[in-house]
Design a protein around this motif. Structure first.
Motif, PDB file in Angstrom:
ATOM      1  N   UNK A  55       0.879  -1.164   0.000  1.00 39.93           N
ATOM      2  CA  UNK A  55       0.000   0.000   0.000  1.00 39.93           C
ATOM      3  C   UNK A  55       0.918   1.217   0.000  1.00 39.93           C
ATOM      4  N   UNK A  56       0.869   2.004  -1.076  1.00 44.77           N
ATOM      5  CA  UNK A  56       1.799   3.115  -1.271  1.00 44.77           C
ATOM      6  C   UNK A  56       3.242   2.619  -1.214  1.00 44.77           C
ATOM      7  N   UNK A  57       3.473   1.484  -1.852  1.00 49.08           N
ATOM      8  CA  UNK A  57       4.812   0.881  -1.970  1.00 49.08           C
ATOM      9  C   UNK A  57       5.393   0.429  -0.633  1.00 49.08           C
ATOM     10  N   UNK A  58       4.552   0.249   0.364  1.00 48.30           N
ATOM     11  CA  UNK A  58       4.974  -0.247   1.675  1.00 48.30           C
ATOM     12  C   UNK A  58       4.131  -1.468   2.004  1.00 48.30           C
ATOM     13  N   UNK A 293      -8.046   1.477  -1.946  1.00 44.76           N
ATOM     14  CA  UNK A 293      -7.988   2.693  -2.756  1.00 44.76           C
ATOM     15  C   UNK A 293      -8.082   3.938  -1.877  1.00 44.76           C
ATOM     16  N   UNK A 294      -9.051   3.953  -0.963  1.00 44.45           N
ATOM     17  CA  UNK A 294      -9.296   5.134  -0.123  1.00 44.45           C
ATOM     18  C   UNK A 294      -8.139   5.413   0.831  1.00 44.45           C
ATOM     19  N   UNK A 295      -7.631   4.361   1.479  1.00 41.81           N
ATOM     20  CA  UNK A 295      -6.543   4.547   2.440  1.00 41.81           C
ATOM     21  C   UNK A 295      -5.264   4.956   1.720  1.00 41.81           C
ATOM     22  N   UNK A 296      -5.041   4.419   0.518  1.00 41.47           N
ATOM     23  CA  UNK A 296      -3.875   4.837  -0.270  1.00 41.47           C
ATOM     24  C   UNK A 296      -3.934   6.338  -0.535  1.00 41.47           C
ATOM     25  N   UNK A 297      -5.109   6.824  -0.935  1.00 43.08           N
ATOM     26  CA  UNK A 297      -5.257   8.259  -1.204  1.00 43.08           C
ATOM     27  C   UNK A 297      -5.050   9.075   0.068  1.00 43.08           C
ATOM     28  N   UNK A 303      -3.102  12.389   5.387  1.00 46.30           N
ATOM     29  CA  UNK A 303      -4.116  12.369   6.437  1.00 46.30           C
ATOM     30  C   UNK A 303      -3.673  11.515   7.625  1.00 46.30           C
ATOM     31  N   UNK A 304      -2.628  10.715   7.448  1.00 47.21           N
ATOM     32  CA  UNK A 304      -2.153   9.835   8.520  1.00 47.21           C
ATOM     33  C   UNK A 304      -0.947  10.431   9.245  1.00 47.21           C
ATOM     34  N   UNK A 361      -1.570   8.587  -8.560  1.00 46.16           N
ATOM     35  CA  UNK A 361      -1.206   7.180  -8.718  1.00 46.16           C
ATOM     36  C   UNK A 361       0.052   6.849  -7.926  1.00 46.16           C
ATOM     37  N   UNK A 362       0.243   5.556  -7.685  1.00 47.12           N
ATOM     38  CA  UNK A 362       1.440   5.060  -7.004  1.00 47.12           C
ATOM     39  C   UNK A 362       2.150   4.103  -7.956  1.00 47.12           C
TER      40      UNK A 362
END
Length: 736
Positions: A55-58, A293-297, A303-304, A361-362
């Motif tokens: 997720x986001x390359x992690x 999708x939502x958490x990646x954005x 936001x984290x 995009x990631x």
């Protein structure tokens, strides 16, 4: 990585601690359930466990372990069922296995576990739980301050000897994009947030109504209680050693909430209590493609915070942060004419060719992305190859996938590991393609080896695959994956379909029973005629025309919606709309119609989720996106048509105060110089006597009257000024 308090296994030096720091006795064990015991991420989880998907390359497990490091856990037990060997190998080679790791990690192989209940019973049999522990999923992303949660837990434990679980719940609106696919209602004691009752409720997209049926005895001695259905259950719990034992005594308990929590609360024999800690901090689970999708954005959009990509929580990452939420690792090669838009991350050694556009995009590591490619709202994992002139919109491409030249991936496609797609192929929306045939149900989901499967399981295994030559081409490699829904109940099938779909249609499904989109499809209204809306010269059958019009309405609304959600610039949004208009040969009337529908739907969303009030919602949406109308409307008659559309669609949407919405929209367009007084007057003179829209135009009538009075006053003032100027000139002449 979070700062450590001491090496795992070491003894604490209590005398050196300052006030507020945890002592060694305060450090908890943590149980991480690495398996979801679901098939929602198939076909990718047939190859790799969910907790290792990026997720986001992690890898997902890194977010969970980082949280536990900040929580000062002393020992982390990873309970592994699916692809257990992959998880063990990953941990062994990670920073968490180094001598200076903030905690000790133990991998527990539990291949027979088919549910949370099975995993907890296995832990109880092993006798390795020594005290209170953190129970968490291996797919949680959060910046929750654990100290506050733990203090609440200890406070409730000291107060209530029957307290066994503290649940961490995060506040969220009804349609929050990271909200669970399986929402629930919690009845809580207002005085201390003790959970009195738990019940799952239908998901928003199901449109089903429900009611809570609670035994009144559960409310005895409770002065005041509240019913909450606005909470995200991120599955972060602090449990006492009693919890595994209760699972052991109740073999029918399989699920953590609907079985265990609900069973404990309603049991007369157990008399145990569960408390809820409610936070405003970010906490969500990657439990479906939509939440992925939502958490990646959210993560890319910071936001984290302070959990961010440039924190480089994986030891070999080298991300840096640029404006517009753009993240790049070292050794990225970008062609001079490529364009990297906002909210984008690019991994090391990735090469991007001339004329390529990437936005929202990631992109993973070692990817080769050719020339004149458009990638939007998508997730491209490591070692992926994309040929020239391809288009990827809102899709996932797993590692080692290969797209030929001029390939089009439509909204919601999931391309599995090692899939190869030939040149000039177009993949339909929502397709899932795997690199190899995929087996169904538990054996494949758990990733067990052939040796681990019994003969019976092998015989019962069912292959779900069909050749995908029509999709991937003659030189391609791939199999169509479809989940096995035949044996599920209707509700479960519906949930499974949504959970397996990357395309996010939840918002449209839950806005209202009479949403704009449903009304458009149900009722084919005659279009208001204007200079650019003539269609008498169009050849073909009337039914074909209606189908094309409905198809444009659906795709046009989705185009504007996507532009709003991803905050595209107006030029990009209008380019996409015009391209769609020309490809389907429709008029600007239809373009104005879909724009009005999409903007009003966004307004409704803000109001329904209580994010903004009606006036503020209209100002936010029309203030930015109302400028689209300047590029869709070209003469007086068309502006009148635009106001007609606003009135009609506002009336159809079902706003609580439609007159306030229409007035606010028209006033906003007027203030932003999109509408002029004489156009408003011309429109009003034609509709003012029409009783069909009396309710929606009530405030607009007063506004039009006010405009005319202001016009008259301005005219009178101008006349007086002209008269005064004339008098002054005459006086000057007399003096001369």
């Amino acid at each position: 990585m979070a700062g450590k308090k001491g090496k795992s296994g070491g003894k604490a030096n209590n005398g050196g601690l300052t006030k507020g720091e945890m002592t060694q006795d305060d450090r908890l064990q943590a149980i991480v359930l690495t398996d979801s015991f679901e098939t929602r991420f198939m076909p990718l989880t047939s190859v790799k466990p969910r907790c290792l998907l990026p997720l986001a390359n992690v890898p997902l497990i890194e977010y969970t372990l980082e949280f536990l490091a900040k929580a000062n856990a002393r020992e982390v037990l990873l309970v592994c069922s699916s692809h257990a060997n992959q998880i063990s190998d990953y941990i062994e080679s990670s920073k968490w296995n180094l001598p200076w790791s903030p905690f000790k990690v133990i991998t527990i192989m539990s291949p027979e576990a088919r549910s949370v209940g099975d995993a907890m019973r296995d832990l109880d049999n092993r006798g390795i739980i020594s005290g209170d522990f953190i129970l968490v999923s291996g797919d949680v992303v959060t910046n929750v301050e654990f100290d506050r949660l733990y203090e609440f837990h200890k406070k409730m434990r000291a107060k209530d000897k029957d307290h066994i679980v503290t649940m961490c719940l995060s506040k969220a609106s009804q349609f929050h994009r990271t909200r669970s696919l399986e929402p629930a209602a919690f009845i809580l004691d207002k005085s201390d947030n003790r959970c009195l009752y738990y019940q799952q409720i239908p998901a928003a997209f199901s449109r089903k109504k429900t009611s809570l049926e609670i035994d009144t005895e559960l409310l005895e001695n409770v002065d005041d209680f509240t019913i909450r259905n606005d909470l995200i259950d991120c599955r972060i719990d602090i449990c006492t050693p009693t919890v595994p034992a209760i699972f052991q005594e109740n073999f029918d308990y399989q699920l953590l909430r609907s079985d265990f929590v609900k069973g404990v609360l309603s049991s007369d024999l157990l008399s145990k209590h569960v408390y809820a800690y409610i936070t405003d901090e970010y906490a969500a689970r990657v439990e479906s493609w939509q939440t992925y999708d939502s958490i990646s954005r959210d993560f890319i959009g910071r936001w984290c915070f302070p959990l961010t990509l440039e924190a480089n929580i994986v030891s070999d990452q080298t991300y840096s942060y640029d404006s517009g939420h753009v993240y790049k690792e070292k050794d990225v090669v970008l062609a001079q004419s490529c364009k990297i838009g906002k909210c984008t991350a690019i991994g090391s050694k990735t090469r991007i060719g001339e004329g390529t556009l990437i936005e929202n995009s990631v992109i993973g590591r070692n990817c080769k992305i050719g020339e004149n490619i458009k990638i939007t709202n998508s997730y491209i994992w490591d070692n992926t190859v994309i040929g020239n002139d391809s288009v990827v919109d809102h899709c996932i491409l797993a590692s080692n996938s290969n797209l030929g030249k001029s390939v089009i991936l439509n909204d919601g496609c999931v391309i599995g590991f090692d899939v190869k797609i030939d040149d000039n192929m177009e993949i339909p929306s929502g397709s899932r393609i795997s690199g190899t045939p995929v087996k169904s149900l538990h054996p494949h989901e758990l990733g067990l080896s052939e040796e681990e499967l019994s003969d019976t399981e092998k015989e019962e295994d069912k292959i779900i695959d069909s050749p995908a030559i029509a999709l991937v081409g003659a030189q391609g490699v791939g199999y169509i994956y479809e989940s096995d829904l035949s044996e599920m109940e209707e509700d479960a099938r519906e949930l499974d379909k949504v959970a397996h779909d990357l395309s996010n249609h939840l918002e449209e499904a839950c806005l209202s029973d009479d949403s704009i989109s449903s009304r458009i499809v149900k009722a084919k209204k005659k279009r208001t005629m204007s200079t650019n809306s003539m269609y008498t010269d169009r050849e073909g059958d009337a039914s074909e025309f209606d189908e094309d019009e409905e198809s444009f309405q659906e795709e046009g609304i989705a185009t504007v919606k996507r532009a709003i959600e991803n905050n595209h610039d107006l030029d990009t949004a209008m380019l996409e709309l015009n391209t769609l208009r020309m490809s389907m040969n429709v008029t600007y009337h239809e373009v104005r119609n879909v724009t009005v529908v999409a903007l009003l739907r966004r307004v409704y969303h803000f109001i329904a989720t209580q994010t903004l009030g009606p006036k503020e919602a209209v100002a936010k949406v029309f203030g930015q996106w109302g400028q689209l109308f300047k590029r869709e409307t070209f003469d007086r008659e068309e502006y009148v048509d635009l106001i007609d559309l606003l009135m009609q669609r506002t009336s159809e949407q079902g706003f609580e105060k439609p007159d306030l919405i229409l007035f606010s929209a028209l006033n906003n367009l007027y203030d932003n110089d999109i509408l002029e007084e004489d156009i408003v007057y011309q429109w009003w003179d034609n509709v003012s006597q029409d009783p069909a829209y009396d309710e929606v135009k009530r405030l607009t009538e007063k506004w039009v009257d006010w405009l005319r009075e202001a016009d008259e006053e301005t005219s009178e003032e101008s006349s007086e000024e002209s008269s005064d100027d004339g008098d002054e000139d005459n006086a000057d002449d007399g003096e001369d």
